[in-house]
Every structure is written in C-alpha cells, then in structure tokens.
Motif scaffolding. Structure first.
Motif, PDB file in Angstrom:
ATOM      1  N   ILE A 179     -38.179  -0.665 -22.418  1.00  0.00           N
ATOM      2  CA  ILE A 179     -39.091   0.477 -22.492  1.00  0.00           C
ATOM      3  C   ILE A 179     -39.928   0.494 -21.221  1.00  0.00           C
ATOM      4  CG2 ILE A 179     -40.948   1.602 -23.788  1.00  0.00           C
ATOM      5  CD1 ILE A 179     -40.092   0.070 -26.242  1.00  0.00           C
ATOM      6  N   ALA A 180     -40.132   1.699 -20.659  1.00  0.00           N
ATOM      7  CA  ALA A 180     -41.001   1.862 -19.489  1.00  0.00           C
ATOM      8  C   ALA A 180     -42.337   2.440 -19.926  1.00  0.00           C
ATOM      9  CB  ALA A 180     -40.348   2.777 -18.468  1.00  0.00           C
ATOM     10  N   GLN A 181     -43.388   2.084 -19.211  1.00  0.00           N
ATOM     11  CA  GLN A 181     -44.694   2.680 -19.469  1.00  0.00           C
ATOM     12  C   GLN A 181     -45.167   3.510 -18.285  1.00  0.00           C
ATOM     13  OE1 GLN A 181     -48.228   0.429 -19.334  1.00  0.00           O
ATOM     14  NE2 GLN A 181     -47.398  -1.269 -18.145  1.00  0.00           N
ATOM     15  N   HIS A 182     -44.304   3.677 -17.259  1.00  0.00           N
ATOM     16  CA  HIS A 182     -44.702   4.401 -16.059  1.00  0.00           C
ATOM     17  C   HIS A 182     -43.522   5.243 -15.602  1.00  0.00           C
ATOM     18  CE1 HIS A 182     -46.239   5.232 -12.031  1.00  0.00           C
ATOM     19  NE2 HIS A 182     -47.410   4.730 -12.418  1.00  0.00           N
ATOM     20  N   ASP A 183     -43.814   6.454 -15.162  1.00  0.00           N
ATOM     21  CA  ASP A 183     -42.744   7.308 -14.644  1.00  0.00           C
ATOM     22  C   ASP A 183     -42.070   6.663 -13.441  1.00  0.00           C
ATOM     23  OD1 ASP A 183     -43.305   9.179 -16.564  1.00  0.00           O
ATOM     24  OD2 ASP A 183     -44.425  10.522 -15.220  1.00  0.00           O
ATOM     25  N   ASN A 184     -40.801   7.007 -13.280  1.00  0.00           N
ATOM     26  CA  ASN A 184     -40.005   6.566 -12.127  1.00  0.00           C
ATOM     27  C   ASN A 184     -39.909   5.039 -12.053  1.00  0.00           C
ATOM     28  OD1 ASN A 184     -38.350   7.044  -9.921  1.00  0.00           O
ATOM     29  ND2 ASN A 184     -40.056   7.158  -8.468  1.00  0.00           N
ATOM     30  N   THR A 185     -39.709   4.432 -13.222  1.00  0.00           N
ATOM     31  CA  THR A 185     -39.489   2.987 -13.290  1.00  0.00           C
ATOM     32  C   THR A 185     -37.990   2.721 -13.163  1.00  0.00           C
ATOM     33  OG1 THR A 185     -41.409   2.630 -14.712  1.00  0.00           O
ATOM     34  CG2 THR A 185     -39.721   0.924 -14.724  1.00  0.00           C
ATOM     35  N   VAL A 186     -37.620   1.983 -12.141  1.00  0.00           N
ATOM     36  CA  VAL A 186     -36.215   1.678 -11.917  1.00  0.00           C
ATOM     37  C   VAL A 186     -35.936   0.285 -12.483  1.00  0.00           C
ATOM     38  CG1 VAL A 186     -34.387   1.381 -10.208  1.00  0.00           C
ATOM     39  CG2 VAL A 186     -36.155   3.130  -9.875  1.00  0.00           C
ATOM     40  N   VAL A 187     -34.899   0.205 -13.304  1.00  0.00           N
ATOM     41  CA  VAL A 187     -34.562  -1.028 -14.007  1.00  0.00           C
ATOM     42  C   VAL A 187     -33.135  -1.426 -13.680  1.00  0.00           C
ATOM     43  CG1 VAL A 187     -34.329  -2.135 -16.272  1.00  0.00           C
ATOM     44  CG2 VAL A 187     -36.141  -0.446 -15.881  1.00  0.00           C
ATOM     45  N   GLU A 188     -32.954  -2.715 -13.439  1.00  0.00           N
ATOM     46  CA  GLU A 188     -31.623  -3.268 -13.218  1.00  0.00           C
ATOM     47  C   GLU A 188     -31.257  -4.149 -14.403  1.00  0.00           C
ATOM     48  OE1 GLU A 188     -30.077  -5.179  -9.314  1.00  0.00           O
ATOM     49  OE2 GLU A 188     -30.609  -6.854 -10.649  1.00  0.00           O
ATOM     50  N   ILE A 189     -30.166  -3.813 -15.074  1.00  0.00           N
ATOM     51  CA  ILE A 189     -29.691  -4.577 -16.231  1.00  0.00           C
ATOM     52  C   ILE A 189     -28.376  -5.240 -15.848  1.00  0.00           C
ATOM     53  CG2 ILE A 189     -28.958  -4.467 -18.638  1.00  0.00           C
ATOM     54  CD1 ILE A 189     -30.633  -1.912 -18.901  1.00  0.00           C
ATOM     55  N   ALA A 242     -39.830   5.109  -3.686  1.00  0.00           N
ATOM     56  CA  ALA A 242     -41.122   5.006  -3.006  1.00  0.00           C
ATOM     57  C   ALA A 242     -41.516   3.556  -2.732  1.00  0.00           C
ATOM     58  CB  ALA A 242     -42.195   5.678  -3.849  1.00  0.00           C
ATOM     59  N   GLY A 243     -40.655   2.625  -3.135  1.00  0.00           N
ATOM     60  CA  GLY A 243     -40.951   1.209  -2.914  1.00  0.00           C
ATOM     61  C   GLY A 243     -41.815   0.588  -3.985  1.00  0.00           C
ATOM     62  N   ASP A 244     -42.046   1.314  -5.084  1.00  0.00           N
ATOM     63  CA  ASP A 244     -42.886   0.799  -6.159  1.00  0.00           C
ATOM     64  C   ASP A 244     -42.047   0.294  -7.318  1.00  0.00           C
ATOM     65  OD1 ASP A 244     -45.307   1.446  -4.872  1.00  0.00           O
ATOM     66  OD2 ASP A 244     -45.130   3.530  -5.549  1.00  0.00           O
ATOM     67  N   CYS A 245     -42.616  -0.651  -8.055  1.00  0.00           N
ATOM     68  CA  CYS A 245     -41.974  -1.109  -9.282  1.00  0.00           C
ATOM     69  C   CYS A 245     -43.050  -1.322 -10.327  1.00  0.00           C
ATOM     70  CB  CYS A 245     -41.166  -2.379  -9.053  1.00  0.00           C
ATOM     71  SG  CYS A 245     -42.046  -3.696  -8.200  1.00  0.00           S
ATOM     72  N   PHE A 246     -42.669  -1.262 -11.609  1.00  0.00           N
ATOM     73  CA  PHE A 246     -43.647  -1.250 -12.686  1.00  0.00           C
ATOM     74  C   PHE A 246     -43.207  -2.179 -13.812  1.00  0.00           C
ATOM     75  CE2 PHE A 246     -43.476   2.957 -10.677  1.00  0.00           C
ATOM     76  CZ  PHE A 246     -44.764   3.018 -10.151  1.00  0.00           C
TER      77      PHE A 246
END
Length: 836
Positions: A179-189, A242-246
């Motif tokens: 689950i993400a809590q922030h928009d544009n969260t990129v996840v690697e599974i 954008a270089g951000d992660c959450f």
C-alpha cells in the motif's frame, strides 16, 4: 511537551557495562493506519468471508474508517480503556474492498485476475484523534487470520516476506500486497516464486502507486493444492522520475493453508493468515522465542516453526549459539517446542508459526495454523494494550510474554501479578517466560512492567485460531542515542540529562555513514546552540560493543544545553550506499531524555553576627528525586570555595550571595544562590543616671547602643570588684557603699562569641558630710534670752560645704537670737552643696 516533536518514552538498558538508549517514539499504537482486505479462499467461491477491525484505546477515541476513492465513511467512538469492533467491511457491490478480481480462468493471459494486480478503490484507511491500537481480522467460520496494524510513521522502504507453507486447495495462494500513502510511489517487487499471473520468479516488477492504491501479488500456479510459499519476496520503494521515494506498507499471508508438511505431525485443519510485515529498519539482531501453549494446559508447549529472514545472504544466524545452515530464499527455518535465543550479526526478521494436529499441539487440544511476526529484544516495550477475541469459535485466549526476570516483580497483566505459568528462559540467563490464559472473550487486555518485554497473543478453538504480536516498538535500530553529562567525568555515558546541564551528544551507528546531518535547528529554542551540523566526512570517535555487536560512535564537538525538560528527538540524516531508498539516506531520530534540573537546596543557621560561624547544610536527596554526589559552595567575601554537604563559614558584615552548585549521581547539574545578611557585633555604649552621687545612693546604668542584631546579655563591671551579668534588659541599678572614683566597664552580647567591644565610664561617688555645732545656752533660757550656735561641717573627701537646701547661706559660726517661751530642743541640719 516538546512542540517540535511528539514526546517520546526512551528505553534505556544497562548492557555489558554501558547504558544503551533506544528511541522509543514509534510503537504499534498510532493515529493513522492502512490495511487491505487480503485474499481469502472464500473469495474464490462463496464470498462468505468477512473482515472486521478491532480498536483498542486507553483514551477515549474518535475513529474514522474510510475506503480509498469511495464514499464509504464510518465513525466510531471507543471509550477509554475499551475495545470496539467495526461493522464488517464491504465486500460486494459498488463498494467492494476485497483484494480480489475475476478468477484467472475467465481473464485473458497477462491481465490482472484472482486478486493479483492493482486495486484503486480498496485500501482501508483508519484514523483516530488519539493513539489507538488496531487489528484486522478476516474470517469465514473456522477459517480466520488476524494481524496487528502498524501506523504510517513506522513504514519503511525495504521489506521481505515470511509466509506459511502453502498446502490446502487449488483456490488458495501464498500472497503479499503493498500500500502507498503518497502519490507517485514507485515500487519494485521481486517475487520469490512465479506468480499466479505468470510473472517469473526473481525478476523485478516495477509498479507506480498513488496514495491509497494497493498492488497484490501471489505465488502460482493456478492449479494444485500444494503451491510454493511466497517467503523471500522482496518489496522496496525506489526513485520515481523526480528522484523521490516514499515509505510503503507490506502485508503477507495465505488464502488458506494447512501449514504443512512439518516434522511434528499431520495437520488437522487449515486457516488463512495475514500479517503486516516489519520494514527492514526495525529488524533486530537478538530474538527470544517461546513456544505457544496447548489449549488445555498452559504449561504444555506446542511445536512451532520459526522462520528467519535475512537481507544479506552472508548474515550469520545462530540458534542457541549454533550457526544455522540450509538457507532458502534468504530464509532459515527450524521447528521446536522449546524457548530459544536467535542471534545474528546483521538485522533479521523472525516469524512464528502455529500448527494444528495433536502431535504438533503437544497433546489433545484445539487450534489451527497461524503466523505471527515477533519482536526483537531491542524493540521490547513496557506497556501494551491488546484485544482478546472469541470470533469465531475461539474458546481460549493466551498471552506469552518474555521479560527480564528482574521485571517479574512489577509485571501486571490485566492489573494482576498472578500468572498461569512462569518459567526461566533456558537459553538466556536473566530472562523468564510468562504465560497468561483466559476463557475467550471480546475484551481489552493490558500488560505492564518497569522492564521491557516482548509478547505475542493468540486464541485457539476447534479447528480455529488467531494470533499476532501483542505490542512492540517499531524504531529504526541503526541509530542509538549516546549522551554524556559533562559535570560527571567518572563515566562515559548517561541514561538521561537534565535541563541546563552541559551535555555531550553522540550517536551510535550500526554502520559507518558517509555523511551525517545533525538537524538541531528543528529543536528550536529547546537546545543551545541549535545550529545544524553537516558532517560530510564523519569519523567515529570510537566504537561501543552492545551485546556483541559493534556500533560506531560519532560525537558532536563542544557541549549543548537543553533549556527545558522533555524527551527530545534529535533528527539525524545518515547516508550510506546500502541504505534502501532512492537517496541512500535514512531519517533517524535519537531520543534524549531531559529531566527537570535538579533542585539545589540548602539551609543555614546563624545568629546574624559577623563573629559567629554560619552553618550551611544541603540534603543528600533533592526534592525532585535526585541523589546528590558533589557539592560546591562559593562565598563572595572574601572569595572562597568549599565542598561537601555541610560547610561552616564566618562572614563579614553585609548582604552576601552564597551559591551552591550540585552534581547528581546521574551527572546532572543544579545550582541555587541565596542571600544571607550578616550584621556587625553590637557597638557597645551606656549612660549613667545621675551623673554624680553620694555613697549609699543608687545609680542606674543603661545600655544605649543601637545594635542591628538582638542583644540578649549585658555584662557590667562596677569598677570596685563587683560585676553583674543580666539577661532581663539593658538597665541595671547599683549602690556604691563607699565614696571614690570608679571606672565602670560594660559589654553587650548576642551570643557566646558575638560580644561588643568593652566600653567604660568614670563615675565619682562622693562621701556624705559630717556636721556638728555648739551653743552657749546653759539650760533653759528666759523668754528674753539669746543663744549663740557655733556649727561645723566637713566631708571626708574634702568637699566644701556651701549651703543648706531651702535656706539662705549661713556662715559659721552663727548666732541665733530668739526668745524662747519655754525650754525646747532646736534641731539644725547642715547639707553640703549638691548633696541630696
């Protein structure tokens, strides 16, 4: 409380001769949670499963439950020290929170199906106006699983899953979701197995989630009752464009499973399970385990499987001192019915599995498979509130708790110090295992002690079970607070400091950072100085070994002062290439307990006179709970110092500021300054009334000095060998028996040593005159006769005789002529001048 940061409670342990403090601001209690309606077998068939939330609160709480991107809103009020169950979560129609889609047999290859894929309007969001504990429970009759939820502030960037062995039916799968809590969260599974929709094992899948979106993946294949378990699946948040992660939340579970095969025996029933995974930053290096108890007898242990996830394959993991081997999917596994010690040289995560079947349950009884993520010793907690449940078919509730033996005396479970079963932990001296058993009920339960403990809670019924972590801290263990109170050079570390005490700030790091940012400005005026310190090439000032683990110590130069009492979190950014986020940076917070400044108190006794000593005394214990070790006194006139709890000093006249500085056993400093007024000795003066007198007459002496300090004794020396000491007042009377010149001496006294200078006056005491006379009468005279009187007067001290009071002056001899009518006696009195 500290306005810059949420106040914290810090756990400090004295380990291997060193105080070690862990930041304790994050627990499973919080105000913001997310959870998904994880896959359950019944979703594939009858949709008879239900999901419910349990809220446990120590304060009265207003709780709001929403479902992402839907109109669903439910408001709940939880009374103080109470529990409340939500309504069942929607599972059909326009609002359907289930992480489930059409069966894959009805969906073209490559499309989401059966619960694998994106879910936009499904995440369940729980908020509260005060911290609460939340559990999620998914069940279908005797087929249920529950999890403790973790608040968003505990989420991390890197996870690995631990799952049950998957063995039940073709429509049951081993799964995980994020689950993400922030928009544009990129996840690697990176799935450890080929997924249900055919994604290959060990090949990363990259997805992008917005706030409240869920992605669920499952281990395939579609057919067959025995399937691979998803243990070892890696899920991490990576940089977006954008270089951000959450931070993200990850859950792992099973649609339903027997949890077999296991060495203890055959299973007698199956259950779904579902647990929120611990992020990597809260993993620990030491775990104490204890087996779950048989449903009928608390002292009868079950056989449990334990799985240990390692991030780095070269991590050395020991069980009771023996190195484990046989790692699969970055996981070690063993089965046991004893309490064990798990140690690793790098952080690991541990899960405990309950099995069904008489052989695995230690004998006749009830129960079913369950999975519980357990806490390391480093995340031990001192107070928990948890939910006991009887849904569905649960008949007995348990709490299994591991605590330092010294903490047993203060341990209370539901307010009672009576426990069902207690035994010494066999593999770590100084620890004990406590088991509490209840008949099943829907109830709030609590446990508290002055020592930190770890605990699991579980319920057992006929082919039914639930279980979860009973409560834990969820702190980043890569950084440990290390402080030194500068007034105490005898030790290198203290468990706390005090306001206004100069303190040296350090942090113990589990790795050697390439950069450290001390963000002191975020504490505002709470600390002085408060400028940020950016260290682009940090060099450790030493190492500290804690439980066999080496930490690197980084110390700020100079000293700092906290200006108020509270528990402050110092924000630190640590950088290292191996940190699992897009910045290679982790946001650390180390806690510093700041107690109120010790109250430096002293009293003094004295007469107020400069000639008398002043007795200064300070107590051994301050009024606010400190034990004083050092006393340092400062006297201004003359400038002198002294040490010790009691000091005797004489001081010159005047108003003086006497300062006492103390240092407590904990190295905290306190001071106080008091004024003391010292007066000069009595000045000494007196007067005599009358100024002159004859012997035999009284004279009064009166002390006329104006003393600033009370005089209580007067000493008189009358100059003739006679002295008198009086305490009744400043005046005395005396009658000199003999004429003469006398030097009268006098002193006034306020105390034995506070005596005036001797003052004196010369007093003259005159002799009384002697008088005589003659007459020429010879017998009685005739009426016309006359008599001649001849008088004489003389004073022994040679004073001249000048007059008689009330008459004119008469010279000697004198003649008195008087006609006497008859014979009478004539009396003549002579007085010397000034004689009364």
């Amino acid at each position: 409380m500290n306005s810059a940061f949420k106040s914290a409670i810090t756990m400090c342990l004295f380990l291997t001769g060193t105080w070690v403090c862990f930041t304790q601001n994050i627990t499973n209690k919080g105000t913001d949670f997310w959870v998904g309606y994880g896959h359950h077998q019944s979703m594939e068939t009858s949709n008879n499963q239900d999901m419910i939330l349990y809220f446990s609160a120590e304060q009265a709480a207003n709780v709001v439950v929403t479902i992402n991107n839907t109109s669903y809103v439910r408001n709940y009020f939880v009374p103080a020290n109470g529990v409340l169950a939500s309504e069942t979560i929607p599972k059909a129609g326009a609002i359907d929170a289930r992480l489930y889609s059409l069966q894959c047999t009805f969906v073209p290859p490559g499309f989401p199906c059966g619960g694998e894929g994106f879910f936009n309007s499904h995440a369940i969001h729980i908020t509260s106006d005060v911290p609460i504990v939340v559990y999620a429970h998914i069940y279908d009759g005797a087929n249920s699983g529950a999890t403790m939820l973790m608040p968003v502030e505990s989420w991390g960037y890197y996870y690995q899953t631990l799952n049950s062995k998957q063995n039940y039916a073709a429509n049951c799968f081993s799964w995980a979701y994020v689950i993400a809590q922030h928009d544009n969260t990129v996840v690697e599974i990176t799935p450890s197995q080929t997924t249900r929709r055919g994604a290959p094992a060990n090949v990363p899948i990259t997805i992008t989630l917005n706030r409240g979106q869920v992605y669920q993946t499952m281990a395939g294949p579609e057919a067959g009752s025995i399937k691979p378990e998803f243990t070892g699946t890696k899920i991490r948040s990576i940089a977006n464009a954008a270089g951000d992660c959450f931070p993200i939340a990850v859950f792992a579970g099973s649609s339903r499973t027997l949890g077999t095969p296991v060495a203890c025996g055959a299973a007698s029933g199956g259950d779904n399970d579902n647990q929120q995974c611990f992020p990597y930053q809260v993993w620990g290096k030491r775990y104490l385990t204890a087996p779950t108890s048989n449903s009928t007898t608390a002292s009868t242990p079950m056989w449990n499987t334990f799985k240990i996830a390692v991030k780095d394959p070269i991590t050395v993991v020991k069980r009771n001192g023996t190195v484990l081997t046989g790692m699969t999917n970055n996981t070690y596994e063993f089965i046991t019915n004893t309490a064990d010690l798990i140690e690793a040289d790098k952080p690991v995560m541990v899960a405990q599995f309950i099995h069904s079947g008489t052989a695995c349950q230690g004998g006749p009884g009830v129960g079913d498979p369950e999975m519980i993520y357990i806490s390391p010793i480093e995340q031990g907690i001192k107070r928990i509130g948890f939910y006991r449940n009887n849904r569905t078919g649960i008949t007995v509730n348990y709490l299994t708790l591991i605590i330092p033996t010294a903490g047993l005396s203060s341990l209370l479970i539901d307010g009672s110090s009576t426990f069902t079963h207690t035994y010494t932990h066999p593999n770590l001296p100084g620890y004990s295992v406590v088991v509490r058993r209840w008949p099943a009920a829907q109830a709030q339960a609590t446990a508290s002690s002055d020592s930190s403990f770890t605990a699991i809670t579980y319920g057992l019924g006929s082919v039914e079970s639930y279980g979860y972590n009973a409560g834990t801290y969820l702190n980043n263990l890569n950084a440990i607070s290390h402080i030194h109170n500068i007034p105490d050079p005898s030790v290198s570390q203290h468990s706390h400091t005090c306001s206004k005490t100069p303190v040296e700030l350090s942090v113990l790091m589990a790795y050697q950072p390439t950069r450290l940012d001390w963000l002191l400005s975020q504490l505002g005026t709470s600390i002085t100085p408060n400028a940020d310190i950016i260290d682009n090439a940090p060099v450790p000032s030493g190492t500290v070994v804690v439980n066999g683990i080496t930490y690197y110590k980084y110390t700020l130069p100079g000293s700092y002062i906290f200006n108020s009492s509270d528990t402050f979190e110092i924000p630190i950014n640590g950088y290292h290439p191996n940190i699992e986020n897009c910045y290679n940076r982790e946001n650390l917070k180390v806690s510093v307990i700041v107690k109120p400044k010790p109250v430096a108190e002293y009293s003094f006794t004295h007469t107020g006179c400069t000639l008398d000593p002043v007795n200064f005394t300070s107590p051994a214990n301050t009024s606010n709970g400190f034990f004083v070790r050092d006393y340092n006194w400062t006297f201004p006139v003359p400038p002198t110092t002294a040490t010790g709890p009691s000091v005797i000093r004489t001081l010159p006249p005047g108003i003086h500021n006497v300062k006492l500085d103390i240092v407590t056993q904990e190295g905290c400093a306190g001071d106080t300054t008091r004024q003391i007024t010292i007066y000069d000795k009595p000045p000494g003066d007196f007067e005599a009334t009358p100024a002159a007198l004859c012997s035999g007459n009284q004279i009064t002496f009166t002390d006329t000095s104006s003393a600033a300090i009370a005089v209580n004794t007067w000493y008189w020396d009358f100059g003739n060998g006679v002295t008198q000491t009086v305490t009744t007042g400043p005046s005395v009377t005396y009658t000199y028996p003999l004429p003469g010149s006398y030097r009268v001496k006098h002193v006034a006294r306020s105390s034995a040593s506070c005596v005036s200078d001797t003052v004196f006056r010369d007093i003259v005491v005159y002799a009384k005159p002697t008088v005589s006379f003659t007459n020429d009468a010879n017998g009685c005279l005739t009426p016309a006769g006359t008599v001649n009187f001849t008088g004489s007067a003389a004073a022994a001290d040679g004073q001249a005789i000048t007059s008689m009071p009330g008459t004119s002056m008469i010279r000697m001899p004198m003649r008195v002529t008087r006609i006497l009518q008859s014979c009478k006696t004539l009396r003549i009195i002579f007085n010397r001048e000034h004689i009364v």
